[in-house]
Design an enzyme around this catalytic site. Structure first.
Site, mmCIF file in Angstrom:
data_model
loop_
_atom_site.group_PDB
_atom_site.id
_atom_site.type_symbol
_atom_site.label_atom_id
_atom_site.label_comp_id
_atom_site.label_asym_id
_atom_site.label_seq_id
_atom_site.Cartn_x
_atom_site.Cartn_y
_atom_site.Cartn_z
ATOM 1 N N ARG A 224 0.853 -1.191 0.000
ATOM 2 C CA ARG A 224 0.000 0.000 0.000
ATOM 3 C C ARG A 224 0.889 1.241 0.000
ATOM 4 O O ARG A 224 1.980 1.231 0.594
ATOM 5 C CB ARG A 224 -0.871 0.047 1.257
ATOM 6 C CG ARG A 224 -2.016 -0.945 1.264
ATOM 7 C CD ARG A 224 -3.114 -0.564 0.260
ATOM 8 N NE ARG A 224 -4.225 -1.493 0.282
ATOM 9 C CZ ARG A 224 -4.355 -2.546 -0.548
ATOM 10 N NH1 ARG A 224 -3.440 -2.791 -1.462
ATOM 11 N NH2 ARG A 224 -5.403 -3.327 -0.458
ATOM 12 N N HIS A 272 -1.032 0.376 -9.701
ATOM 13 C CA HIS A 272 -1.726 -0.583 -8.812
ATOM 14 C C HIS A 272 -2.317 -1.724 -9.659
ATOM 15 O O HIS A 272 -3.534 -1.923 -9.693
ATOM 16 C CB HIS A 272 -2.831 0.103 -7.994
ATOM 17 C CG HIS A 272 -3.235 -0.722 -6.788
ATOM 18 N ND1 HIS A 272 -3.644 -0.165 -5.607
ATOM 19 C CD2 HIS A 272 -3.289 -2.065 -6.586
ATOM 20 C CE1 HIS A 272 -3.941 -1.121 -4.730
ATOM 21 N NE2 HIS A 272 -3.724 -2.280 -5.310
HETATM 22 C C1 OXD Z 1 -5.743 -6.152 -2.868
HETATM 23 C C2 OXD Z 1 -5.202 -5.227 -3.881
HETATM 24 O O1 OXD Z 1 -5.637 -5.876 -1.670
HETATM 25 O O2 OXD Z 1 -5.510 -5.393 -5.080
HETATM 26 O O3 OXD Z 1 -6.315 -7.184 -3.252
HETATM 27 O O4 OXD Z 1 -4.468 -4.306 -3.552
#
Ligand code: OXD
Length: 309
Positions: A224, A272
């Site tokens: 993250r 992402h």
């Molecule tokens: C998840 C993501 O947590 O795609 O699945 O970041």
């Protein structure tokens, strides 16, 4: 009795269709369409707009359609007293592992730098690295970290792992907790962050941590954006302590156009995308939990509220 899907991306219809295809008898709605909110028992969410869950007074549990649940705890209005489930999926894990391994090989063979050289019409062969040159350190040894460690070992990488609490995994040296972090970092040349985002891990990828890595280390953050202190990584990239970084996640997504990461030669960025829940693979486990809820059985892949993941 129904399921509502709440997400802000363009995949709402795909999820609704995937559930209907397997379970045509279960009413499933996008939160944007007309539906009876009192009937809804399950909210299947992915980065839902904060405050949207309060409209459902009879929810039995909240299901994240991804591996992470940090965004649920970040919504102060979310009914987090309810059970929360997350996705644990072999495809999600193998997709992530493939991405990380692709990035590591690109680093070994300087593919990012060669792309930059190509854009500048620069012919400049460099010494390349081999698998044997590096120890890869994985932070976070859950379902995804475990698959990655096995794949790295198969390729012949020296692999080690660090987690908040002690884990033992076949073939890798493991470290745990704050007291073993320094030893883990001092022998890690390629660091992969796969930690869950919680109060404990927010900002963990900071200057103090980077400076404990050997000079020339490479950092991969696929967890993250909140794990990373952006200014700190820019500083250690610019002063040469780190040789580069691959980032797939950011504090703000999409990342603002004026963020220094975009133009930085040593930063390899993706939007992402490293590993994204595949509906075909994940919907069966969502429906299995729905059935379990209906028949009073314990839900699978429950999140620990005290740990936050
Ligand atoms: C998840 C993501 O947590 O795609 O699945 O970041």
């Amino acid at each position: 009795m129904s399921i509502v899907i709440i997400r802000q991306d363009d995949k709402m219809d795909v999820w609704v269709a995937a559930i209907k295809a397997i379970a045509p008898d279960i009413p499933v709605y996008s939160y944007l369409e007309e539906h009876d909110k009192e009937e809804v028992e399950v909210a299947l969410v992915w980065k839902h707009p904060n405050g949207t869950l309060v409209a459902y007074p009879n929810l039995k549990y909240i299901a994240s359609s991804g591996a992470g649940v940090d965004f649920i705890f970040e919504d102060a209005d979310a009914p987090t007293h309810l059970p929360i489930t997350r996705v644990v999926d072999t495809m999600l894990a193998s997709d992530m592992s493939e991405y990380v391994i692709a990035v590591i090989f690109s680093h070994l063979k300087h593919l990012n730098q060669y792309k930059i050289n190509q854009i500048n019409s620069l012919w400049k062969p460099m010494d390349y690295h081999r698998i044997a040159d590096f120890t890869v350190g994985i932070m976070g040894l859950g379902a995804i970290g475990t698959v990655l460690s096995k794949d790295l070992i198969r390729f012949g990488f020296k692999t080690q792992g660090w987690s908040l609490s002690k884990k033992s995994l076949k073939g890798i040296k493991t470290y745990a907790g704050q007291e073993e972090l320094t030893n883990f970092l001092s022998t890690t040349q390629i660091l992969v962050c796969l930690l869950p985002l919680t109060h404990t891990t927010t900002g963990i990828l900071n200057k103090d941590l980077f400076e404990q890595l050997p000079i020339g280390a490479y950092v991969i953050n696929v967890a993250r954006g909140g794990h990373l202190v952006d200014e700190d990584i820019l500083q250690v990239l610019d002063n040469g302590h780190l040789s580069g970084a691959a980032l797939d996640v950011y504090h703000q997504e999409p990342l603002s156009k004026d963020h220094p990461f975009w133009q930085h030669d040593k930063v390899h960025m993706t939007p992402h995308y490293a590993s994204v829940s595949d509906t075909q693979s994940v919907v069966p486990q969502i429906l299995e939990n729905y059935k379990r809820m209906k028949s009073g059985k314990p839900l699978l892949n429950l999140v620990s509220k005290s740990k936050g993941y």
